[in-house]
Design an enzyme around this catalytic site. Structure first.
Site, mmCIF file in Angstrom:
data_model
loop_
_atom_site.group_PDB
_atom_site.id
_atom_site.type_symbol
_atom_site.label_atom_id
_atom_site.label_comp_id
_atom_site.label_asym_id
_atom_site.label_seq_id
_atom_site.Cartn_x
_atom_site.Cartn_y
_atom_site.Cartn_z
ATOM 1 N N GLY A 146 0.833 -1.192 0.000
ATOM 2 C CA GLY A 146 0.000 0.000 0.000
ATOM 3 C C GLY A 146 0.863 1.235 0.000
ATOM 4 O O GLY A 146 2.021 1.207 0.444
ATOM 5 N N GLN A 201 3.036 9.846 1.234
ATOM 6 C CA GLN A 201 4.290 9.093 1.305
ATOM 7 C C GLN A 201 5.210 9.355 0.113
ATOM 8 O O GLN A 201 6.378 8.985 0.154
ATOM 9 C CB GLN A 201 4.007 7.588 1.394
ATOM 10 C CG GLN A 201 3.392 7.168 2.706
ATOM 11 C CD GLN A 201 3.175 5.681 2.726
ATOM 12 O OE1 GLN A 201 2.140 5.182 2.287
ATOM 13 N NE2 GLN A 201 4.185 4.958 3.214
ATOM 14 N N CYS A 209 5.927 -0.204 7.426
ATOM 15 C CA CYS A 209 5.568 0.911 6.568
ATOM 16 C C CYS A 209 6.783 1.335 5.754
ATOM 17 O O CYS A 209 7.891 1.416 6.294
ATOM 18 C CB CYS A 209 5.076 2.076 7.431
ATOM 19 S SG CYS A 209 4.592 3.534 6.498
ATOM 20 N N LEU A 210 6.562 1.624 4.486
ATOM 21 C CA LEU A 210 7.652 2.061 3.623
ATOM 22 C C LEU A 210 8.251 3.386 4.088
ATOM 23 O O LEU A 210 9.417 3.667 3.830
ATOM 24 C CB LEU A 210 7.160 2.191 2.175
ATOM 25 C CG LEU A 210 6.717 0.885 1.506
ATOM 26 C CD1 LEU A 210 6.070 1.170 0.156
ATOM 27 C CD2 LEU A 210 7.885 -0.081 1.368
ATOM 28 N N HIS A 242 -4.539 1.307 7.520
ATOM 29 C CA HIS A 242 -3.182 1.843 7.584
ATOM 30 C C HIS A 242 -3.017 2.989 6.584
ATOM 31 O O HIS A 242 -2.506 4.060 6.936
ATOM 32 C CB HIS A 242 -2.183 0.707 7.286
ATOM 33 C CG HIS A 242 -0.752 1.127 7.269
ATOM 34 N ND1 HIS A 242 0.132 0.757 8.255
ATOM 35 C CD2 HIS A 242 -0.040 1.868 6.381
ATOM 36 C CE1 HIS A 242 1.325 1.267 7.979
ATOM 37 N NE2 HIS A 242 1.247 1.933 6.837
ATOM 38 N N GLU A 243 -3.451 2.771 5.342
ATOM 39 C CA GLU A 243 -3.263 3.792 4.304
ATOM 40 C C GLU A 243 -4.169 4.997 4.515
ATOM 41 O O GLU A 243 -3.745 6.132 4.280
ATOM 42 C CB GLU A 243 -3.462 3.191 2.909
ATOM 43 C CG GLU A 243 -2.469 2.097 2.543
ATOM 44 C CD GLU A 243 -1.003 2.478 2.721
ATOM 45 O OE1 GLU A 243 -0.646 3.672 2.581
ATOM 46 O OE2 GLU A 243 -0.194 1.575 3.007
ATOM 47 N N HIS A 291 -2.680 7.378 6.932
ATOM 48 C CA HIS A 291 -1.663 8.261 6.346
ATOM 49 C C HIS A 291 -2.290 9.569 5.864
ATOM 50 O O HIS A 291 -1.662 10.625 5.943
ATOM 51 C CB HIS A 291 -0.976 7.593 5.150
ATOM 52 C CG HIS A 291 0.199 6.759 5.511
ATOM 53 N ND1 HIS A 291 1.340 7.265 6.092
ATOM 54 C CD2 HIS A 291 0.430 5.434 5.337
ATOM 55 C CE1 HIS A 291 2.213 6.293 6.276
ATOM 56 N NE2 HIS A 291 1.684 5.166 5.830
#
Length: 150
Positions: free
Chosen positions: A46, A51, A88-89, A130-131, A134
């Protein structure tokens, strides 16, 4: 298409509320395409626009069932709860145990401007939460009950 650089924890944009998309433009389509390419290149499941340094309420997700492109996503119903590990990236070398709803109903526009409703459980429900976090400036490390170095 292009691969964007992923913004890391500590950058202000990750803590801001992203701006709603008012109109699907060629730039939004390009953003969706490039975000998907970036996510796949980084081996993520995701990615939210903040991000990649873009304050737009845009998310891409693929937990193995195909690409979801979500514009202005909103979780409209949550059911149950479960705790699992997340990474997470934008937060490299860390994972954490996070409590999330077990099932969600999410509403979002697709790239054609159509509003769709998604019913998800398991890993997909977790990724959606999660996304969308963000988009409101929330990182998993803010809500994890335990954080690990990996």
């Amino acid at each position: 298409m292009a691969v964007y650089q992923i913004v890391k924890i500590g950058e202000d944009i990750l803590r801001e509320k992203a701006i709603e998309v008012k109109k699907i433009t060629p730039n939004i389509i390009k953003l969706l395409d490039n975000m998907a390419e970036t996510m796949y290149e980084a081996k993520g499941v995701g990615l939210a626009a903040p991000q990649v340094g873009v304050s737009k309420r845009v998310v891409v997700i693929d937990v193995g069932d195909g690409l979801l492109e979500l514009i202005n996503p909103m979780v409209i119903k949550k059911t149950g709860s479960e705790v699992d590990e997340e990474g997470c990236l934008s937060v490299p070398n860390k994972t954490g145990r996070v409590k999330r709803a077990a099932e969600v109903v999410l509403q979002a526009m697709d790239r054609n401007g159509e509003i769709k409703e998604y019913h998800a459980d398991g890993f997909l429900a977790r990724a959606m939460q999660h996304e969308t976090d963000h988009l409101d400036g929330i990182l998993f490390v803010d809500i994890a009950d335990k954080i690990y170095n990996v």
